[in-house]
Write an enzyme that holds these catalytic residues in place. Structure first.
Site, PDB file in Angstrom:
ATOM      1  N   SER A 126      -7.746  78.899  -1.589  1.00  9.63           N
ATOM      2  CA  SER A 126      -8.362  78.718  -0.279  1.00  9.63           C
ATOM      3  C   SER A 126      -9.482  77.701  -0.488  1.00  9.63           C
ATOM      4  CB  SER A 126      -8.917  80.052   0.223  1.00  9.63           C
ATOM      5  OG  SER A 126      -9.342  79.916   1.553  1.00  9.63           O
ATOM      6  N   GLU A 127      -9.457  76.609   0.265  1.00 11.02           N
ATOM      7  CA  GLU A 127     -10.336  75.484  -0.080  1.00 11.02           C
ATOM      8  C   GLU A 127     -11.820  75.789   0.112  1.00 11.02           C
ATOM      9  OE1 GLU A 127      -8.020  75.347   2.286  1.00 11.02           O
ATOM     10  OE2 GLU A 127      -8.643  74.130   4.009  1.00 11.02           O
TER      11      GLU A 127
END
Lengths: 217, 220, 217, 220
Positions: free
Chosen positions: A45-46
């Site tokens: 998840s960035e």
């Protein structure tokens, strides 16, 4: 299954066991639910996590959220980091595959998904880095829009998110690979025909020697 | 659950080849996995290019590989505590490429982060500038330093889970997290192997997703 | 006091309470022992620590070492980091003052301290970054070498560590500031004269309006 | 022992001025110190340039300052979840500068690390490239992205010691450590203040040496 489910299920077949994968918000997130038996991928998840689990209902836990700001569970091998490291992973080629939705995609592999001048300017978020750095970029979209116009076009008109960056396009009707010679039709859904796909596609299609079929249920 | 990356020292040796470029973590050997250095020594591979902060000591850390004649080129910031380096250099048996420590860190990071390079003021007007592009930004000059990569990185974590999430205590961190980003294959030595879930996700310094092989080692 | 102690004691007066300071190996490290009452500085060690304490005798503790590879104690507010962050602090201008020894220093503020071609090539370590990024660079050296030749010269001959980067030079005889017009003599030791300092200095000296004295005991 | 940096919210407000450029940590408000945003709101300072990953929500995070008309320019990567941004933009009351998220992180880091810029492939051939130098390294093209700085950074740590050593749990880290490096003045909000010695030195995510003021806050 509806179009989204068909797409998510077909994309899931592209992922290999142990790969590091970034799934965009919306339809791409659904891909995780359709992974075949024995295939497990590691989700990035960035906003700063590897080993993301599922959405958590109920009270918001601000310590573990996804890129959409929703609380998520974490897996035992999870690890967290800052945004510079997160995009080192992304830009540096450490992410094996990213799946993202789009406003437009064309036969050159150009993608446009972050703004419509004068109308809507959500921004590119991490998408420009993801399409630049991921080893494989899969774009998902319904094959046509609400008015029946093809979403797979000859040339993007909106401001681009990435130039010639898309590797594979998956719709509820077709799987198409972006090649140096153009868009190659690899598979069609089991409820359609090559003729229907061609008719609903603005972009020119090169037909693979053998065109496979994928399941819609 | 992803597969455990735990590997034996013997299997680690099979990854080693002549002519490899190897990044090795550690700063004056603190944060260098000594047992993995010993394995490289035993493997006998030669003609290596090593990238490390320094040259270690003649009998400790990467210095052992230098003393053993396995190293063709050393890329480091400082070799003052290893007189063998100077001796071999003067005899024409070792090439030394000196890089400012901060530049070395950024070059390794740049490779890992997918950058084409970074602009640094460090080294302007010195030998370090030679042969490099100088780029002006808003009236100030900078040296363009390119990314640095390796075939293999040998790094250390104080403890780690079997996915390869490692934690470095104290100053053993140094170049280890950066090198794990910048090599094709990453091998991590660690003094304590834990099950996934037994490493605090917020404290990880070397991320498991970058680690290919994990080797349990003991302190030298 | 010997020359080193005199220098360390005088340099200590340059440091201000709460500053972040990087002290080189050797003589510069001694500066910490001469801080005046009420002045406490925060020591950075470029291998990855802030809040470094003193050298620890006895068994080597590899988890907390200084840039020379020796075990050190840590203070309660200590924190550790990787080399990229360490040099972000240094290059990014977060270090208030660095004190380092040198082979040569000249009246332009050039420093050469990392190699003697054909003889000795220890390397620059973190010095090139430190002289580039620190807010204040203090160079310490004995005023003359073993043969009585001035160490404060007109022009460095060895490969430079930094160009026009030195702010202040402290020897056992003098405190000299590097100014755009040249080297300015600010203070002399209480056991010497301006004439002696000038005689022992190859570089041209500009005399400050008032030349102070510093203690040698 | 260095002096405690603990400060009241009222004293924090005295640091605020019209026309400031302020970096604010957080990602969709997670990792944003909400109480400090409220203080900026109450201070009434205006004409601000805000740098944040996103636009928050209309009633949460930096979105509150946007809704309140205190923001002249917003630099962010994504504003899709705050419709007020689009509304104000279309009315000509807000300037929006969109930056790819990874580029934003590198630009802030570059300032903090004393780099003159970084070369990134991200945004090549898009609007992002406009007006920027394109530099070729070994046959590949990159955009030169310059450092980004601020007058003030407002960051969050889950807990911190009085020297300002902070730890971010989980995904609250995001831009916080980077912004602490890149602003003239750094204010950190934290939910738990500890004595020095009560924060593990190897787990610190925001370093006290970068923090000027520490404010104890409660969860919103």
């Amino acid at each position: 299954m509806d179009a989204k489910q068909i797409i998510a299920k077909r994309v899931a077949l592209e992922l290999k066991d142990g790969q590091l994968v970034n799934l965009g918000i919306g339809l791409p997130t659904m891909v995780a639910d359709y992974l075949p038996e024995g295939i497990e991928v590691v989700l990035q998840s960035e906003n700063g996590m590897i080993g993301m689990g599922h959405l958590v209902d109920g009270e918001h836990n601000r310590n573990f959220t996804n890129a959409g700001g929703h609380s998520v569970s974490i897996l035992p091998y999870a690890a967290c980091f800052d945004s510079a490291f997160s995009f080192s992973l992304i830009r540096g080629g450490h992410v094996d595959c990213t799946v993202l939705g789009t406003l437009e995609v064309d036969q050159h592999g150009n993608i446009a998904n972050y703004m419509i001048p004068g109308k809507m300017v959500p921004g590119m978020g991490g998408a420009m880095d993801l399409v630049t750095g991921s080893k494989k970029v899969i774009v998902v979209t319904t094959h046509t829009d609400k008015n029946g116009n093809s979403k797979i076009i000859k040339q993007c008109k909106l401001p681009l998110t990435g130039v010639e960056c898309c590797d594979l396009i998956v719709t509820e009707l077709a799987v198409m690979e972006v090649t140096p010679k153009g868009l190659k039709l690899l598979e069609i859904a089991d409820n359609t025909t090559v003729e229907e796909v061609i008719a609903k596609t603005e972009a020119s299609l090169i037909l693979a020697d053998t065109i496979g079929k994928f399941s819609t249920n | 659950m992803p597969k455990s990356k735990l590997t034996s020292i013997e299997d680690f040796k099979k990854l080693l080849k002549d002519d490899m470029t190897i990044m090795i973590g550690g700063f004056m050997t603190d944060g260098t996995p000594e047992q993995l250095i010993d394995a490289v020594l035993e493997s006998g591979v030669k003609n290596l290019t090593l990238i490390n902060n320094d040259g270690g000591y003649p009998e400790r850390g990467i210095g052992k590989l230098i003393s053993n004649g396995q190293v063709k080129t050393l890329i480091a910031s400082h070799v003052g505590l290893n007189p063998t380096v100077a001796k071999l250099m003067n005899a024409g048996a070792l090439e030394l490429i000196l890089v400012p420590q901060g530049t070395l860190a950024e070059q390794i990071r740049a490779k890992g982060a997918g950058l084409g390079g970074v602009l640094t003021p460090t080294g302007l007007g010195t030998l370090v500038q030679e042969g490099k592009q100088v780029i002006e930004v808003d009236g100030k000059k900078y040296i363009l330093e390119k990314p640095m990569k390796a075939d293999l990185a040998i790094v250390e974590a104080t403890y780690a889970d079997t996915f390869g999430n490692g934690v470095n205590i104290g100053t053993t961190r140094n170049f280890n997290p950066l090198m794990a980003l910048a090599a094709d294959v990453v091998v991590m030595g660690t003094y304590e192997v834990r099950e996934p879930g037994k490493v605090d996700p917020s404290s990880v310094t070397i991320h498991g997703v970058l680690v290919d092989y994990l080797v349990e080692i003991v302190e030298a």
